[in-house]
Design a protein around this motif. Structure first.
Motif, PDB file in Angstrom:
ATOM      1  N   GLY A 113      45.160  41.039  34.447  1.00 46.91           N
ATOM      2  CA  GLY A 113      45.177  42.320  35.155  1.00 46.91           C
ATOM      3  C   GLY A 113      45.948  42.252  36.447  1.00 46.91           C
ATOM      4  N   PRO A 114      46.235  43.420  37.033  1.00 51.24           N
ATOM      5  CA  PRO A 114      46.936  43.432  38.325  1.00 51.24           C
ATOM      6  C   PRO A 114      45.977  43.110  39.464  1.00 51.24           C
ATOM      7  CG  PRO A 114      46.530  45.680  37.593  1.00 51.24           C
ATOM      8  CD  PRO A 114      45.978  44.788  36.526  1.00 51.24           C
ATOM      9  N   ILE A 115      46.409  42.257  40.352  1.00 50.19           N
ATOM     10  CA  ILE A 115      45.589  41.880  41.507  1.00 50.19           C
ATOM     11  C   ILE A 115      46.405  42.159  42.772  1.00 50.19           C
ATOM     12  CG2 ILE A 115      46.357  39.455  41.419  1.00 50.19           C
ATOM     13  CD1 ILE A 115      43.521  38.649  42.339  1.00 50.19           C
ATOM     14  N   PRO A 116      45.790  42.781  43.770  1.00 51.51           N
ATOM     15  CA  PRO A 116      46.525  43.000  45.032  1.00 51.51           C
ATOM     16  C   PRO A 116      46.813  41.657  45.695  1.00 51.51           C
ATOM     17  CG  PRO A 116      44.440  44.252  44.986  1.00 51.51           C
ATOM     18  CD  PRO A 116      44.416  43.304  43.829  1.00 51.51           C
ATOM     19  N   PHE A 117      47.947  41.542  46.335  1.00 47.41           N
ATOM     20  CA  PHE A 117      48.279  40.327  47.077  1.00 47.41           C
ATOM     21  C   PHE A 117      49.125  40.693  48.286  1.00 47.41           C
ATOM     22  CE2 PHE A 117      47.786  35.772  46.538  1.00 47.41           C
ATOM     23  CZ  PHE A 117      46.823  35.716  45.553  1.00 47.41           C
ATOM     24  N   SER A 118      48.867  40.034  49.395  1.00 50.19           N
ATOM     25  CA  SER A 118      49.703  40.225  50.583  1.00 50.19           C
ATOM     26  C   SER A 118      50.561  38.968  50.748  1.00 50.19           C
ATOM     27  CB  SER A 118      48.813  40.426  51.811  1.00 50.19           C
ATOM     28  OG  SER A 118      48.322  39.172  52.238  1.00 50.19           O
ATOM     29  N   PRO A 119      51.483  38.960  51.700  1.00 49.67           N
ATOM     30  CA  PRO A 119      52.358  37.786  51.865  1.00 49.67           C
ATOM     31  C   PRO A 119      51.617  36.492  52.169  1.00 49.67           C
ATOM     32  CG  PRO A 119      53.321  39.670  52.976  1.00 49.67           C
ATOM     33  CD  PRO A 119      51.956  40.102  52.522  1.00 49.67           C
ATOM     34  N   ASP A 120      50.386  36.546  52.717  1.00 46.36           N
ATOM     35  CA  ASP A 120      49.652  35.303  52.941  1.00 46.36           C
ATOM     36  C   ASP A 120      48.316  35.284  52.206  1.00 46.36           C
ATOM     37  OD1 ASP A 120      48.077  37.012  54.428  1.00 46.36           O
ATOM     38  OD2 ASP A 120      48.420  36.055  56.351  1.00 46.36           O
ATOM     39  N   ALA A 121      48.171  36.160  51.237  1.00 49.36           N
ATOM     40  CA  ALA A 121      46.990  36.214  50.369  1.00 49.36           C
ATOM     41  C   ALA A 121      45.735  36.717  51.088  1.00 49.36           C
ATOM     42  CB  ALA A 121      46.704  34.855  49.721  1.00 49.36           C
ATOM     43  N   GLU A 122      45.872  37.167  52.322  1.00 45.62           N
ATOM     44  CA  GLU A 122      44.730  37.740  53.030  1.00 45.62           C
ATOM     45  C   GLU A 122      44.908  39.263  53.086  1.00 45.62           C
ATOM     46  OE1 GLU A 122      42.369  35.945  53.352  1.00 45.62           O
ATOM     47  OE2 GLU A 122      42.776  33.990  54.230  1.00 45.62           O
TER      48      GLU A 122
END
Ligand SMILES: Cc1cc2nc3c(=O)[nH]c(=O)nc-3n(C[C@H](O)[C@H](O)[C@H](O)COP(=O)(O)OP(=O)(O)OC[C@H]3O[C@@H](n4cnc5c(N)ncnc54)[C@H](O)[C@@H]3O)c2cc1C
Length: 804
Positions: free
Chosen positions: A318-327
Motif C-alpha cells: 500500500g501507499p505510505i506517506p514519507f517525508s525526506p527524513d521519514a519523520e
C-alpha cells in the motif's frame, strides 16, 4: 451528517491522525470541530497499516510524544467503549552485527537519559522473550516492555467515536476542493458538499499533505512510496503474548496477527507510484511485488525460521506517506498563521495519540507544549519541495529506515542540489562534503594523497587527524571557512526595529553598524532561534541563522510582524556567499586585500561595515563562532570565487588553510558556544542556557517579557552545564550524565573532541541541585567514564583571543 456553514476548526482527513486531533481538541474543550474525509474514515493509509507501536526515538521529546500515544491507547477503549486492539506485549529489537549492537547500546543509554524503560538483553534472554528467534550470529537485543500493537482501523474508529460523543461533527465522502484565505489567514474551506467558514484548518491528509497545502498556496514536503507486508497462515506456534520484533540488519519487522505472523520491512527498490495521486483513489492496494520482498522473506526465515514454514495468506502493498527524513510534518509555515499541518507520517499509527495531543495544544495554546523541531514542517523548505528532489529523497529515506545510522554518515542521494560558488574549487582541494538543507557543505578537507572519503563509524573516523589539523590552523594561524549556506534574512521598513525588539531577547536599538548575538524568544521565554543580528541602517536589519533554520526563523518573525505593511521580511540567503576568515593571523591576510582599517580600534568586535575585499564590495562582520579573531564576509555570490582565490594567495605566507564544518564544531565546543537546536531550543530559557546576561526582559514590547521576568526570579529546574572527559571515548550526543553514581536523567546534547585542550567536551541539562557539584560521570554505550564540569570555556576563558 449535514455540513455546517461554519465551524471553529476544520480538520481535513479522516485517518488515524485526523481523528486523534479531533478527539484531543474535544478533550481540550474545543468541540466546535468539523472533520471532513473525502472517502470513508481510514480509507487513506490507515486501514492497511500493520499497527506496530514503538516508542523509543533519538530525542527525549519525540519519545515523550510516542509515550503519550501508548498512554492514550491503554485507556481509549475504556473511555470510548470501542475496541482498539491494543496489546502491550513489548518489543524486541536484535543486533546481528557489531556496529548494530553499538547502535542499540547507545540508543538504550539515550533512552535511559529520557527516563524511558528500555533494557539490553543477551541473545538467550532475547529468545526467552521472543521464543521463535534463531539466535545464531546475534550480538544482543533491546527489550522495551511498554511497546505493543494496535488495530489501526479500530483505533481510528475509537478516536472518532470519542470525538463525536464530545460534539465533533464528522462528515465523510466530502472532499475539500479549495481553501479561501485573506492575507495570512485561512477563512473557509470549500468542499464537495458546500463551503464552511472557520478560524483554524488542520491538514491531516497523510500522503495528500502536499496537495492539500497547495490548495492554500503553501508548500510542504510530504511524499509517498509503496510499502508492503505479508501475513502468514495461522499456526499454534505463535504464542498469544508474543512481543513485536525487529531485526534491522535483515531490515524486517514482525508482529503477531491473531495466531499468524505479519512480516514487513524497509527494503531497497521501493517506488513512488504516482506523480499525482489518482483523484478517486479508494482503499485499493498495489499488486504485490514479490521480487522486492524476496530479500526480506529470506532474512525473516533466517531469523524466525517458523516464518519460512508457513504459507502466505494476505499480501498488502500500500501507499505510505514519507517525508525526506521519514519523520512527520507538524506545525505552521511562513505563509499562513492558522493552517496547521500534521501529515506525512510514516509511523502514524504509533504517533497518532501523541501527535493529536500536541496538535490540540498547539491550536488551543499556540504552542505544542514541547520542542518539536525534529517534526517541524519548517525543517524543510523550497529546496525539498522541488518534486523531482522530494521523490528521490523519500525513496532514500525509506531505504535508510533500518540502515545503521552512523553519526558521521551522509545522505547518498540526491546530492548536489545547492552549491556554493566555491563548490568545485573546494572539491578540487579535497573537500569531503556533507549536506544540509540541500546545500553541499565541506565537512573536512582531505590533504593531497588522502582519499577524500569518510568511513562511517561510531568511533573515530579516518577524517579525525585532518579535522584536527584544520582546528589547529584556526587556533594558531588562519583558516577560511565557506559558510555560504548560513540562512540570511533582511528585516526592513519603518516597523523593523519594533519587530526585532518584540522578538529578540537583546536590545536591538543599537547604532547602525552594531552586531548583536541574541535569541528569538517565544511567549514562554523559550529559545526559538539563536542568531546574529546586524543593524545595517536605521530601518534595515540582517539576521544570520543556521543553514537549516531560515524558514523556521522567518516564520517566527512573520507571525509576530504587523500586517500594516510597515515591515518586510525577506530571505536573502541565495544572494550572498559567506566566507569566514579566522585565527590569530586572519588580520595579516585580510589587510593585504582591503583599504579598510581592520584594526581593533577602527573595527571593533561585534561591529559591521561595508568594506572592500580584493575586487569585491562586501559586508564585513567582526564576528566568528570559533573563539578567535576574525571576520565573516558576506559577499555577493558572483564575487565569491575571486575573493576566495585572492584570500588564498594573500594567506599563502601565513599558511592559510581550508576549514570544514567539523573543525568549526570542535572549535565552538572549546568556547562553550551553544548551538541551536543541539544545545538550546524552544523548551529552554536563556537563563537555563547560560545566555541570561544578554537578555533585556524589561524591554518594552518584548513578546517573552512577562515570561522572562518570572523566569529571571526563579531557579530553573535544569541548567545547561558543560563538561569534559579525558577518557579515550567517542561521544556524539545522546549519552547519559550521572553524578556520584546516580542517574540524573540528563542526556548529552552536543559532544565532540577539542583538539586544543585534548579532551572530549559535551553539554547536558543537569538538575539545578546537582549542577554545581562534582563526581560526574558520563555513560557511553553502557560504560561509565569520569567527567569534569566547567564553569568557563576550556579555551580562552577571558575572550582575549577575539582581539586582532
Ligand atoms: C503496508 C503499511 C504498513 C504500515 N505499518 C505501520 C505500522 O505498523 N505502524 C505505524 O505506525 N504506521 C504504519 N504504517 C503507516 C501508517 O499507515 C500511516 O503513517 C498512517 O496511516 C497515517 O495516517 P494519516 O491519518 O496521517 O493518513 P491517512 O490514513 O492516509 O489519512 C488521510 C486522510 O485524508 C483524506 N483526504 C486527503 N485529501 C483530502 C481532501 N482534500 N479532503 C478530505 N479528505 C482528504 C484521505 O482520504 C485519507 O483518509 C504503515 C503503512 C503501510 C502502507
Amino acid at each position: 451528517m449535514a455540513l455546517p456553514d461554519r465551524s471553529r476548526v476544520v480538520v481535513i482527513g479522516g485517518g488515524v491522525v485526523g481523528c486523534s486531533i479531533a478527539y484531543h481538541l474535544a478533550g481540550r474543550g474545543w468541540s466546535d470541530v468539523l472533520l471532513v474525509e473525502r472517502k470513508n474514515l481510514t480509507h487513506g493509509s490507515t486501514w492497511h497499516a500493520a499497527g506496530l507501536v514503538g516508542q523509543l526515538r533519538g530525542s527525549s521529546n519525540l519519545t515523550r510524544l510516542m509515550r503519550k500515544s501508548v498512554e492514550t491507547y491503554r485507556t481509549l477503549e475504556e473511555s470510548t467503549g470501542c475496541a482498539t486492539g491494543w496489546r502491550g506485549v513489548g518489543s524486541v529489537r536484535v543486533a546481528a552485527c557489531a556496529d548494530r549492537w553499538e547502535e542499540l547500546k547507545r540508543l538504550a543509554t539515550a533512552g535511559k537519559s529520557f527516563g524511558f524503560d528500555v533494557h539490553l538483553a543477551s541473545p538467550s534472554e532475547a529468545k526467552e522473550l521472543f521464543p521463535l528467534l534463531e539466535t545464531d550470529g546475534l550480538y544482543g537485543a533491546t527489550w522495551v516492555p511498554g511497546d505493543g500493537y494496535v488495530d489501526p482501523s479500530q483505533l481510528t474508529q475509537a478516536f472518532a467515536t470519542g470525538a463525536r460523543a464530545a460534539g465533533v461533527r464528522i462528515v465523510q465522502n466530502c472532499r475539500v476542493e479549495a481553501v479561501e484565505r485573506r492575507g495570512r489567514r485561512v477563512t473557509a474551506v470549500v468542499t464537495e458538499q458546500g463551503r464552511v467558514e472557520c478560524d483554524v484548518v488542520v491538514n491531516a491528509t497523510g500522503m495528500w499533505g502536499t496537495e492539500t497545502a497547495r490548495l492554500a498556496g503553501v508548500d510542504v514536503a510530504a511524499g509517498m512510496v509503496e510499502h508492503q507486508y505479508v501475513v502468514t497462515e495461522k499456526t499454534p506456534e505463535v504464542p498469544p503474548d508474543l512481543p513485536t520484533f525487529r531485526d534491522p540488519d535483515a531490515r524486517i519487522y514482525l508482529k503477531p496477527e491473531t495466531g499468524a505472523l505479519l512480516v514487513g520491512g524497509w527494503e531497497d527498490g521501493t517506488r513512488v507510484p504516482w506523480r499525482t495521486i489518482p483523484r478517486d483513489l479508494g482503499p485499493e492496494l498495489f499488486t504485490p511485488d514479490m521480487d522486492r520482498f524476496a530479500p526480506l522473506a529470506e532474512g525473516a526465515t533466517t531469523r524466525v525460521p517458523a516464518f519460512g514454514d508457513l504459507g502466505i495468506q494476505t499480501w498488502v502493498n500500500g501507499p505510505i506517506p514519507f517525508s525526506p527524513d521519514a519523520e512527520p510534518l507538524m506545525g505552521v509555515t511562513e505563509g499562513l498563521d492558522n493552517l496547521f499541518h500534521c501529515c506525512g507520517f510514516s509511523a502514524g499509527v504509533a504517533a497518532a495519540g501523541g501527535a493529536g495531543d500536541a496538535m490540540a495544544n498547539w491550536i488551543v495554546d499556540g504552542d505544542p507544549g514541547m520542542d518539536l523541531w525534529p517534526f517541524d514542517v519548517r525543517r524543510f523548505g523550497a529546496s525539498h519541495n522541488v518534486p523531482a528532489y522530494l521523490e528521490q529523497r523519500v525513496v532514500g529515506a525509506y531505504e535508510n529506515y533500518y540502515r545503521l545510522h552512523y553519526p558521521n554518515s551522509e545522505l547518498a542521494a540526491p546530492r548536489g542540489q545547492r552549491r556554493s560558488p566555491l563548490h568545485d574549487v573546494l572539491l578540487s582541494r579535497g573537500a569531503v562534503f556533507g549536506t544540509k538543507y540541500g546545500w553541499e557543505r565541506a565537512n573536512w578537507f582531505a590533504p593531497p594523497g588522502v582519499d577524500p572519503v569518510e568511513e562511517p563509524t561510531f568511533g573515530r573516523s579516518n577524517a579525525w587527524p585532518h579535522i584536527g589539523e584544520e582546528h589547529r590552523a584556526v587556533r594558531e594561524g588562519v583558516g577560511v571557512v565557506d559558510r555560504t549556506s548560513l540562512a540570511k534574512v533582511e528585516i526592513s521598513g519603518p516597523g523593523a526595529l519594533a519587530l526585532m525588539q518584540r522578538t529578540a531577547g537583546a536590545d536591538l536599538d543599537v547604532a547602525p553598524g552594531r552586531v548583536v548575538h541574541t535569541q528569538l524568544l517565544n511567549v514562554r521565554g523559550g529559545i526559538e532561534a539563536d542568531v546574529t543580528v546586524t543593524r545595517l541602517a536605521e530601518e534595515l536589519f540582517l539576521l544570520v541563522t543556521g543553514s537549516a533554520s531560515g524558514r523556521h526563523d522567518l516564520t517566527f518573525l512573520l507571525q509576530n510582524a504587523p500586517d500594516d505593511g510597515s515591515v518586510t521580511v525577506r530571505d536573502v540567503t541565495s544572494a550572498w556567499g559567506v566566507l569566514e576568515v579566522c585565527g590569530p593571523r586572519a588580520g595579516d591576510v585580510v589587510r593585504q586585500l582591503s583599504r579598510c582599517d581592520f584594526g581593533d580600534h577602527a573595527f571593533g568586535f561585534m561591529t559591521a561595515r561595508e568594506a572592500d575585499l580584493g575586487f569585491a564590495p562586501v559586508r564585513a562582520l567582526r564576528v566568528t563562532c570559533v573563539g578567535e579573531a576574525g571576520w565573516q564576509f558576506h559577499i555577493p555570490t558572483e564575487y565569491m570565487r575571486g575573493v576566495y582565490d585572492q584570500l588564498l594567495a594573500a594567506g599563502a605566507e601565513s599558511g592559510i588553510r581550508d576549514v570544514g564544518w567539523r573543525a568549526v564544531d570542535s572549535l565552538r565546543l572549546e568556547k562553550q558556544i551553544p548551538l541551536w537546536p543541539a544545545d538550546i531550543g524552544s523548551d529552554h530559557s536563556p537563563y537555563q542556557a547560560g545566555l541570561g546576561s544578554g537578555v533585556r526582559p524589561d524591554k518594552p514590547g518584548l513578546l517573552a517579557g512577562p515570561a522572562l521576568r518570572k523566569l529571571r526570579d526563579e531557579r530553573p529546574a535544569k541548567r545547561l552545564c558543560w563538561f569534559s572527559t579525558d577518557a579515550d571515548v567517542v561521544m556524539h550526543g545522546g549519552e547519559l550524565v550521572t553524578r556520584a553514581g546516580t542517574d540524573l536523567a540528563a542526556g548529552v546534547r552536543s559532544a565532540g573532541y577539542g583538539w586544543t585542550v585534548g579532551r572530549t567536551i559535551f553539554s547536558a541539562y543537569v538538575p539545578e541541585e546537582s549542577a554545581h557539584g562534582s563526581a560526574f560521570q558520563v555513560e557511553v554505550a553502557g560504560r561509565r567514564f569520569d567527567a569534569t564540569r566547567h564553569d568557563a570555556p576550556l579555551h580562552d576563558p577571558d575572550g582575549k583571543n577575539f582581539r586582532t
